[in-house]
Design a protein around this motif. Sequence first.
Motif, PDB file in Angstrom:
ATOM      1  N   LYS A 160       0.854  -1.192   0.000  1.00 32.41           N
ATOM      2  CA  LYS A 160       0.000   0.000   0.000  1.00 32.41           C
ATOM      3  C   LYS A 160       0.885   1.236   0.000  1.00 32.41           C
ATOM      4  O   LYS A 160       2.114   1.150   0.064  1.00 32.41           O
ATOM      5  CB  LYS A 160      -0.956   0.005   1.193  1.00 32.41           C
ATOM      6  N   GLU A 161       0.269   2.399  -0.096  1.00 32.77           N
ATOM      7  CA  GLU A 161       0.996   3.654  -0.255  1.00 32.77           C
ATOM      8  C   GLU A 161       1.921   3.926   0.928  1.00 32.77           C
ATOM      9  O   GLU A 161       1.600   3.649   2.084  1.00 32.77           O
ATOM     10  CB  GLU A 161       0.006   4.814  -0.403  1.00 32.77           C
ATOM     11  N   VAL A 162       3.115   4.467   0.616  1.00 29.24           N
ATOM     12  CA  VAL A 162       4.053   4.899   1.651  1.00 29.24           C
ATOM     13  C   VAL A 162       4.508   6.323   1.335  1.00 29.24           C
ATOM     14  O   VAL A 162       4.488   6.755   0.188  1.00 29.24           O
ATOM     15  CB  VAL A 162       5.297   3.985   1.733  1.00 29.24           C
ATOM     16  N   ASP A 163       4.910   7.042   2.363  1.00 29.87           N
ATOM     17  CA  ASP A 163       5.537   8.350   2.185  1.00 29.87           C
ATOM     18  C   ASP A 163       7.045   8.147   2.164  1.00 29.87           C
ATOM     19  O   ASP A 163       7.565   7.223   2.799  1.00 29.87           O
ATOM     20  CB  ASP A 163       5.167   9.298   3.325  1.00 29.87           C
ATOM     21  N   TYR A 164       7.750   8.996   1.437  1.00 37.70           N
ATOM     22  CA  TYR A 164       9.192   8.827   1.378  1.00 37.70           C
ATOM     23  C   TYR A 164       9.901  10.172   1.396  1.00 37.70           C
ATOM     24  O   TYR A 164       9.330  11.216   1.063  1.00 37.70           O
ATOM     25  CB  TYR A 164       9.609   8.029   0.134  1.00 37.70           C
ATOM     26  N   SER A 165      11.166  10.135   1.810  1.00 36.93           N
ATOM     27  CA  SER A 165      12.025  11.317   1.802  1.00 36.93           C
ATOM     28  C   SER A 165      13.407  10.878   1.347  1.00 36.93           C
ATOM     29  O   SER A 165      13.786   9.721   1.506  1.00 36.93           O
ATOM     30  CB  SER A 165      12.093  11.951   3.199  1.00 36.93           C
ATOM     31  N   THR A 166      14.164  11.798   0.761  1.00 41.79           N
ATOM     32  CA  THR A 166      15.480  11.447   0.234  1.00 41.79           C
ATOM     33  C   THR A 166      16.542  12.419   0.737  1.00 41.79           C
ATOM     34  O   THR A 166      16.242  13.560   1.091  1.00 41.79           O
ATOM     35  CB  THR A 166      15.496  11.480  -1.311  1.00 41.79           C
ATOM     36  N   MET A 167      17.776  11.942   0.768  1.00 42.18           N
ATOM     37  CA  MET A 167      18.914  12.819   1.057  1.00 42.18           C
ATOM     38  C   MET A 167      20.145  12.248   0.370  1.00 42.18           C
ATOM     39  O   MET A 167      20.227  11.055   0.072  1.00 42.18           O
ATOM     40  CB  MET A 167      19.135  12.963   2.558  1.00 42.18           C
TER      41      MET A 167
END
Length: 403
Positions: A57-64
């Motif tokens: 199912k949908e997930v939130d993500y962040s990058t660096m």
Amino acid sequence: MILRLIMMMAAVFMILLQPACAGASAFGDKVANLAEIKNIRVGITSERVRIVVDADKEVDYSTMVLSNPGRVVVDLSGAWLSPGAVRSQTIDSTFASKVRAAQFDKTTVRIVIETDAKKGGFDVFSVEGGPSPYRVVMDFGKISAGEKAEPKKPAAEPKNEEESEVKTDETEKETEPVKEKETPAKTEEKKEEVNIPEEDPDEIEEPEFSGLKGKKICIDPGHGGEDPGAIGPSGITEKSITLKIGKEVKRLLEEAGAKVIMTRTTDTEVSPKHKQATDVDELQARCDVANKAKADAFVSIHMDSFSSRSANGTTGYYYIKGSASSRRLAAAIQKNLVKQISTESRGVKTCNFYVVKHTNMPATLIEVAFVSNPKEEKRLYSDAGAKKAAIGIVQGISDFFDK
């Protein structure tokens, strides 16, 4: 007395069972609202590395982006890492060398890609539907601005950079990279009406093929079973197109006197492990079919896919360290396919795809057309389109053996 003894034993059994049940229940409660990260897949072309994270199912993500050494970190929040997911994979590419995954904290899965890519040198976006309900896709390499999908806005700031390394098990396994087909990302563009003139396959002239009598040819319709491959705009799967073309190739080859070995003739996996097979198990099973039969040539049939629906054309691939014969086979089939199905030529390219690397005979992987392109999807799924593609493939094999 006996009845009392039985009741006492039952009571002891229930007491012993309670902690295990409670533990399982507690674990289920913890992950009930989290997305399960089921798999991490790697695909390589000469121009790009694509890493796909499959979630239920949908997930939130962040990058660096980190340096010394260069890494891109992608945090998936509200997620847990399935025990069956591969924790580490080496990548044979100049764009990235390794991808690792771990449970960073109770609700975050961290993906670390070892790469020298800087901001703007990679793309992260999400795709819904297709082979899994939700995917986070990471592209590294030559990324055209016109073909990038719109990335989803991160919901949270990345975790502390000093804690960027994922914790991996010492026994984590490394697998060969597997070429990835991707379904098109959602865009705001209007759905175009696709009108392809209908053709009667019986009216398509079948040429006389020479040089094939007595030859053993292994035909590998890509994907199958639990793995649909890429999925086109109208829902047609890559596995259904490749099998349709593959069966027609088999018929034409046999009529020309060749012996045909198919890796699959139905919608199934090739590995005897079926859906329990790893990517490498499945790919090796296809190579085994060809190697054990001592085939004279191996042709793996696939459909290409990209996030932009305008991407189109036909590509022939052969192993980067492969023989001149493999290149000649790829070139002959690609040339005749373009002629038969009137697609754009995307040329003949080297690759590191497993099935052409681990087969012992001239081998090629052919991307017939783009299933993500509405016109090519519809054309190749039609009976006439499949027949024309098969004629192109067989004519290419014929040319290869004739020269």
